[in-house]
Scaffold this active site. Structure first.
Site, short mmCIF file in Angstrom:
data_model
loop_
_atom_site.label_atom_id
_atom_site.label_comp_id
_atom_site.label_asym_id
_atom_site.label_seq_id
_atom_site.Cartn_x
_atom_site.Cartn_y
_atom_site.Cartn_z
N ARG A 238 0.85 -1.18 0.00
CA ARG A 238 0.00 0.00 0.00
C ARG A 238 0.89 1.24 0.00
NH1 ARG A 238 -2.51 0.77 6.15
NH2 ARG A 238 -0.55 0.58 7.29
N GLU B 25 -3.54 7.29 7.13
CA GLU B 25 -2.18 7.34 7.67
C GLU B 25 -1.14 7.77 6.64
OE1 GLU B 25 -2.55 4.04 11.27
OE2 GLU B 25 -1.55 3.46 9.40
N GLU C 37 -8.64 4.30 15.10
CA GLU C 37 -8.09 2.96 15.29
C GLU C 37 -7.48 2.90 16.70
OE1 GLU C 37 -5.35 1.64 12.29
OE2 GLU C 37 -6.51 2.51 10.65
#
Length: 533
Positions: A122, A161, A317
């Site tokens: 990613r 993020e 999260e």
């Protein structure tokens, strides 16, 4: 908030929410209908009122260029909504689909060694790529239009993020964008040469197009002023990339709140990224600290550091179980430890908590990032503990919302420019954040109400405020705020080497402590380092 408005940030700012958000991340694309069947019922029973989803589902939403699919998420949002659970969606740009990198390989980031990143993980795409920015706008626009009037969708997370794994980018797109950035920053090439001191080592540039991205160690030490502007450039680039998405989302539905979950390197959260958002968010995983003594200390410190950027925050999260990638596995939170960590997060400024994740995934790179439920979908103690917390949060909600965290002792934590300047020329010394950790830990263990704030923020609530060692760049604009704080009765402690460089990352012409000299009333006659013998 309109496109032209910017958020005014402060460590004292609460979130603009009417409900304390409580729930988890949720990934319906990872499970079949039979496995998902009881999810809404179980979530509602545990006190869930929100989930975050969609942030890694670009390949589902746009399986081929220009063709969009929403069925699974439409169905899921409706089913959860019937149980009283609202949805926060994420723009899915942290994991672009394979068809995009096959068709447009120029979107890929390039590391300092000239190696192109690849599909299969990613965050492999460059925020500076015009092609990737256009693809990002397209998927964001499609999602925003589709869900603009949906009553169960209450807000958005941009990407996921930013810079989590690394922040560097040496792609051709980054090189071209660096020229644009420098032209915006400097009135002309002569101003750049002066600010960087390019007379040293014959580095004078005749045009902005001649300026390369700095590559440390190739072959030797780079100009620290050049390097500092590269750090500024990285933050500028990701901020523009995010702004594309924020503008689209706000135009589609001004009632949505928009946030991003940090914090990682190469981003000025306070001055760049947060100014376009309603608030910041922070993914907290206390089990990254293995030492049982340091774990609560580090958790408190990272939360206070987060709050110093822009005030209270959301946790989209929050660690619920053991987490691990290929080379590691965290300790499993013991009974009651998730509850303790959750209330610690709330006490330090979290105005909403979503656990990672609802159910542990059975495939991919995060097989052992455990969630509330295990792989077998059987409810166990983590769900029981989360249910207890849900009841407690509901009871405390009215007393939590709209409040800010009170602290009597404050620290200045790693201003982005100052921290980046230190990294360009550290001389082997720890950064100011590392020093601040020790100071914070000492006072926190003694039971003092310890917090953090930027030197330009409202410091009036602190009895003591500390600029730790090696806040190397002190912006002259901060000085009047610090002087006002002292005149108001506050005690200011200034650590060694604070203000030892100017905002161009050059050593100041004045005697140290430079711009802090009148405030401190001292002159540094000589300095050095005591190396280990």
């Amino acid at each position: 908030m309109s496109k032209s408005e910017k958020t005014v940030v402060s460590h004292l700012r609460p979130l603009p929410l009417k409900t304390f958000l409580y729930g988890s991340c949720y990934y319906p694309e990872h499970w079949d209908a039979a496995t998902r069947a009881l999810d809404g019922e179980r979530m509602a029973a545990a006190g869930w009122n929100a989930v975050r989803m969609g942030e890694f589902a670009w390949d589902y939403f746009e399986p081929e260029e220009g063709r969009f699919v929403f069925d699974l998420f439409d169905e899921t949002i409706e089913l959860l909504g019937k149980k009283g659970i609202k949805t926060i969606l994420g723009t899915p740009t942290a994991s672009p689909p394979r068809w995009l990198s096959v068709k447009e390989p120029e979107i890929l980031r390039v590391d300092v060694n000239g190696v192109s990143q690849e599909h299969g993980s990613r965050q492999h795409a460059s925020h500076f790529s015009p092609v990737f920015r256009e693809a990002s706008r397209r998927i964001t626009q499609a999602l925003a239009r589709h869900y603009a009037g949906h009553p169960e969708v209450i807000g958005w997370q941009t990407d996921n993020e930013f810079h989590c794994h690394f922040s560097e980018d040496y792609s051709p797109s980054a090189q071209a964008a660096f020229v644009v950035f420098l032209k915006e920053r400097y009135a002309g090439i002569d101003a750049l040469n002066k600010a960087w001191g390019t007379a040293f080592w014959a580095q004078t540039y005749r045009s902005f197009e001649e300026v390369p991205l700095p590559r440390p160690g190739k072959p030797t030490y780079v100009n620290p002023s050049h390097h500092l502007d590269y750090y500024r450039f990285l933050s500028w680039g990701v901020t523009l990339f995010q702004r594309d998405q924020v503008d689209i989302l706000r135009e589609a539905n001004p009632a949505w709140f928009v946030f991003h979950n940090g914090t990682f390197g190469g981003i000025d959260y306070r001055h760049d990224l947060a100014s376009d958002l309603d608030f910041l968010a922070f993914d907290t995983y206390p089990q990254f600290t293995h030492d049982v003594v340091d774990k609560p200390v580090n958790h408190a410190f990272t939360l206070d550091r987060m709050r110093s950027h822009a005030g209270n925050f959301l946790v989209p999260e929050h660690q619920s179980g053991a987490g691990g990638q290929e080379p590691y596995l965290h300790d499993t939170p013991e009974p009651g430890e998730m509850r303790c960590a959750t209330w610690t997060s709330i006490a330090h400024g979290a105005d909403g908590v979503l656990y990672f994740r609802w159910r542990t995934c059975r495939f991919g790179a995060e097989i052992y990032w455990h969630g509330i439920l295990d792989h077998d979908n059987v409810p166990r103690r983590r769900l029981e503990e989360a249910t207890q917390i849900g009841r407690e949060v509901k009871l405390a909600e009215a007393d939590l919302l709209g409040t800010s965290v009170r602290a009597e002792l404050g620290l200045a934590l790693d201003d982005y420019v100052s921290g980046s300047a230190h990294r360009t020329y550290s001389m082997g010394l720890p950064g100011s954040d590392a020093v601040a950790w020790d100071v914070h830990a000492h006072f926190w263990k003694q039971g003092y109400l310890t917090g953090a704030a930027h030197p330009s923020d409202d410091l009036s609530g602190f009895k003591l405020y500390v600029l730790p060692h090696l806040v190397v760049v002190v912006d002259p604009a901060w000085v009047s705020n610090l002087e006002s704080y002292v005149r108001g009765g506050g005690i200011l402690v200034v650590g060694a080497r604070s203000g030892c460089r100017n905002t161009d990352n050059q050593a100041p012409a004045e005697s140290l402590p430079g711009v802090l000299a009148s405030l401190c009333g001292v002159t540094v006659e000589e300095y050095g380092r005591q190396n280990e013998r």
